[in-house]
Motif scaffolding. Structure first.
Motif, short mmCIF file in Angstrom:
data_model
loop_
_atom_site.label_atom_id
_atom_site.label_comp_id
_atom_site.label_asym_id
_atom_site.label_seq_id
_atom_site.Cartn_x
_atom_site.Cartn_y
_atom_site.Cartn_z
N LYS A 1 -11.98 42.35 -92.93
CA LYS A 1 -11.83 42.08 -91.50
C LYS A 1 -12.73 40.93 -91.06
O LYS A 1 -12.35 40.10 -90.22
N LEU A 2 -13.95 40.90 -91.60
CA LEU A 2 -14.88 39.82 -91.27
C LEU A 2 -14.30 38.47 -91.70
O LEU A 2 -14.33 37.49 -90.94
N GLU A 3 -13.75 38.42 -92.90
CA GLU A 3 -13.17 37.17 -93.40
C GLU A 3 -11.94 36.78 -92.59
O GLU A 3 -11.76 35.60 -92.25
N ASN A 4 -11.10 37.75 -92.26
CA ASN A 4 -9.87 37.46 -91.52
C ASN A 4 -10.14 36.95 -90.11
O ASN A 4 -9.30 36.25 -89.53
N TRP B 1 -14.48 33.73 -88.00
CA TRP B 1 -15.53 33.28 -87.08
C TRP B 1 -16.61 32.48 -87.81
O TRP B 1 -17.03 31.41 -87.35
N LEU B 2 -17.06 32.99 -88.95
CA LEU B 2 -18.10 32.27 -89.69
C LEU B 2 -17.59 30.94 -90.24
O LEU B 2 -18.37 30.01 -90.45
N TRP C 1 -28.37 29.92 -83.40
CA TRP C 1 -29.04 31.05 -84.05
C TRP C 1 -29.10 30.84 -85.56
O TRP C 1 -30.12 31.20 -86.19
N GLN C 2 -28.06 30.26 -86.16
CA GLN C 2 -28.10 29.97 -87.60
C GLN C 2 -29.23 28.98 -87.90
O GLN C 2 -29.98 29.16 -88.89
N LEU C 3 -29.39 27.96 -87.06
CA LEU C 3 -30.51 27.02 -87.22
C LEU C 3 -31.84 27.74 -87.08
O LEU C 3 -32.78 27.52 -87.86
N TRP C 4 -31.91 28.61 -86.08
CA TRP C 4 -33.14 29.37 -85.81
C TRP C 4 -33.49 30.25 -87.01
O TRP C 4 -34.66 30.40 -87.37
N SER C 5 -32.48 30.83 -87.65
CA SER C 5 -32.71 31.69 -88.81
C SER C 5 -33.16 30.89 -90.03
O SER C 5 -34.01 31.33 -90.81
N LEU D 1 -25.01 31.30 -94.38
CA LEU D 1 -24.58 31.66 -93.03
C LEU D 1 -24.47 33.19 -92.91
O LEU D 1 -24.00 33.85 -93.83
N GLN D 2 -24.90 33.71 -91.79
CA GLN D 2 -24.94 35.16 -91.59
C GLN D 2 -24.19 35.54 -90.32
O GLN D 2 -24.06 34.73 -89.39
#
Length: 536
Positions: free
Chosen positions: A306-309, A312-313, A413-417, A499-500
């Motif tokens: 579902k995450l892949e479908n 979003w990432l 947020w990805q940059l921040w992480s 990426l998270q």
């Protein structure tokens, strides 16, 4: 209009509230023109919940004993919020339940800006007499004295007649006059002629942004547009045009009257197509992701599928990748860039903002980041009211909705992480901004442009969110105690492993996220205390 006209039942006793991470609570429910207020009757510290009705994305209601208004009838209202929180109200009395549901549905969808809560919100430590906002195009230009010999501040749009979505002033090449800009505006979709949005002091290069040229099927040209872009790179060997559409999409746009810059007429500009999804595609991606995050199934394969479908990432990866390319053009290659898609109000702003965060340490402070958002999103004409009308739960799908600003917050947020010391603000700030864009006590994200805000008196009658976030009482929560200034660019990794999922936003109403937030606060407090000891 009186809000009371829409409130069929204002108060209900003996209501049970069920919300994430907390036990059920019994108390009184009140409906006002802008809020839902629940107050329990429990012993000890009473629980109060104040929900801005604008935050309601959808409601689902179910009632028992539909055949008669019996004393034992009851109903349930499930409230799904734009910040992804889901609340449930168990209400005694079928009629009261239906009345409450109708009131919430009606009041959460009022579309007249002057009726929205920011026009009624009056915090005690802010004054309507204060200057609204952190900056202005005039102030931004005055701070960049190094470019004054080649660039000027034009007020050609002071009455918003040249471009309805631009601010009243814009920075343009010095050897372009206002008559020339008017002609260029007619050649660009929505009048969004090329303007400077970032000056890279390191090597005297710039980022320009605009909308697509209206070349059409006949390959119409505009010499003033060609001369303007030539003036941008005067003395340089070339510049880059980054088009956030695929080559095929740009060709299709030409058949509909839009188009792209021809190599024949813009010979010193190299065009690069980097497709960025937008609109309905992005909205559907968000819906699928939220659905996946709400799936209670413990099946790992199902969750990953579902995450892949949702893809979003993949959108996050694409945005960071294009922003990295844009930053490379300036930082490493030393060439100026014009970026646009079709309208120039969505992915253009997204990519430009991320590139500035990558390159410029000034944009990475708390104040600098808020000023960047004000400049590149609020003043630059991102249509917040259209894009953020609904979130992931609503069944009323409008054509113009798209979570572009939420995607920006996720990318930041990805940059921040990846660079926890390089950004001067906290994750809490990104969460607050992502929420405020959809429902806010402040006027910053109201309307679709500065022209609309001026016409509706937003700046005179509401408070500015960015100024509120910089108050001493708020600043500590939104500052990064680990921040260390660096002049170096921060190049994000876009490898899938890097990426998270932004758990703080998409999973924040789960037990797991609650524990993580508690741990984060504890670490934050330890760092702050350590800093105090180190200074003493």
């Amino acid at each position: 209009m009186e809000f009371s006209e829409h409130i069929r039942t204002a108060n209900v006793e003996d209501v049970v509230l069920r919300q994430p991470l907390l036990p059920p609570s019994r108390g009184t429910l009140c409906i006002t023109g802008h809020h839902l207020l629940f107050s329990d009757r429990g012993e000890g510290s009473p629980r109060q919940v104040l929900l801005l009705l604008r935050n309601v994305d959808a409601i689902e209601k179910s009632v028992e004993n539909l055949s008669a208004y019996s004393a034992g009838s009851s109903g349930t209202i499930k409230i799904k919020c734009k910040d992804l929180q889901v609340l449930q109200l168990d209400i005694p009395g079928m009629e009261q339940c239906l009345n409450i549901a109708h009131s919430i549905e009606t009041l959460s969808c009022l579309d007249r800006v002057s009726e929205m809560y920011p026009f009624f919100h009056r915090p005690s430590d802010l004054s309507l007499q204060d200057q609204w906002g952190l900056s202005s195009p005039e102030k931004h230009y005055s701070q960049m004295k190094a470019l004054h010999h080649r660039w000027r501040l034009s007020t050609v749009n002071r009455d918003y007649s040249v471009c309805p979505s631009y601010p009243a002033a814009a920075i343009v090449p010095r050897n372009t006059d206002d008559d020339m800009l008017r002609k260029v505006a007619k050649f660009r979709q929505g009048g969004r002629f090329p303007v400077l949005c970032y000056y890279h002091r390191k090597n005297d290069t710039v980022i320009m942004r605009s909308s697509q040229p209206l070349t059409g099927a006949n390959r119409k040209r505009c010499r003033e547009d060609e001369d303007l872009l030539q003036a941008v790179i005067d003395g340089s060997d070339k510049g880059y045009i980054i088009d956030t559409r695929s080559s095929q999409q740009a060709q299709q746009a030409r058949m509909a009257g839009g188009g792209f810059e021809s190599k024949s007429f813009y010979s010193r500009w190299k065009r690069l197509h980097r497709q960025m999804e937008r609109g309905k595609t992005l909205q559907e991606s968000l819906i699928k992701l939220v659905e996946a995050c709400g799936d209670a199934s413990p099946n790992m394969d199902r969750w990953l599928s579902k995450l892949e479908n949702s893809k979003w990432l993949s959108h996050v990866q694409t945005a960071l990748s294009i922003a990295g390319l844009l930053a490379e053009c300036l930082e490493r290659d030393g060439h100026s860039v014009l970026i646009h898609g079709s309208d120039g109000t969505d992915s253009t702003l997204l990519i430009s903002t991320l590139a500035q965060l990558i390159m410029d340490p000034c944009c990475r402070t708390l104040e600098g980041f808020l000023a960047l958002l004000e400049r590149d999103w609020v003043q630059a004409g991102h249509p917040f009211q259209q894009r953020c009308a609904h979130s992931a739960y609503s069944h009323a799908r409008l054509q113009q909705e798209s979570p572009v600003f939420l995607l920006l917050m996720d990318c930041v947020w990805q940059l921040w992480s990846q660079f926890p010391l390089a950004l001067g603000f906290s994750e809490a700030l990104l969460l607050r901004l992502a929420t405020e864009a959809y429902a806010s006590d402040y006027g910053t994200f109201l309307c679709n442009s500065n022209q609309e805000r001026c016409a509706l008196g937003v700046m005179e009658n509401t408070h500015c969110l960015f100024q509120a976030l910089l108050r001493p009482s708020e600043r500590d929560d939104y500052s990064n105690p680990l921040y260390e200034h660096t002049e170096l660019a921060i190049w994000p990794s876009v490898h899938p492993q890097s990426l998270q999922l932004w758990r703080g936003f998409f999973l924040r109403w789960t037990q797991q996220a609650c524990h993580l937030e508690e741990a984060r606060k504890e670490v934050r407090n330890m760092v702050i205390e350590w800093g105090k000891l180190a200074r003493s």
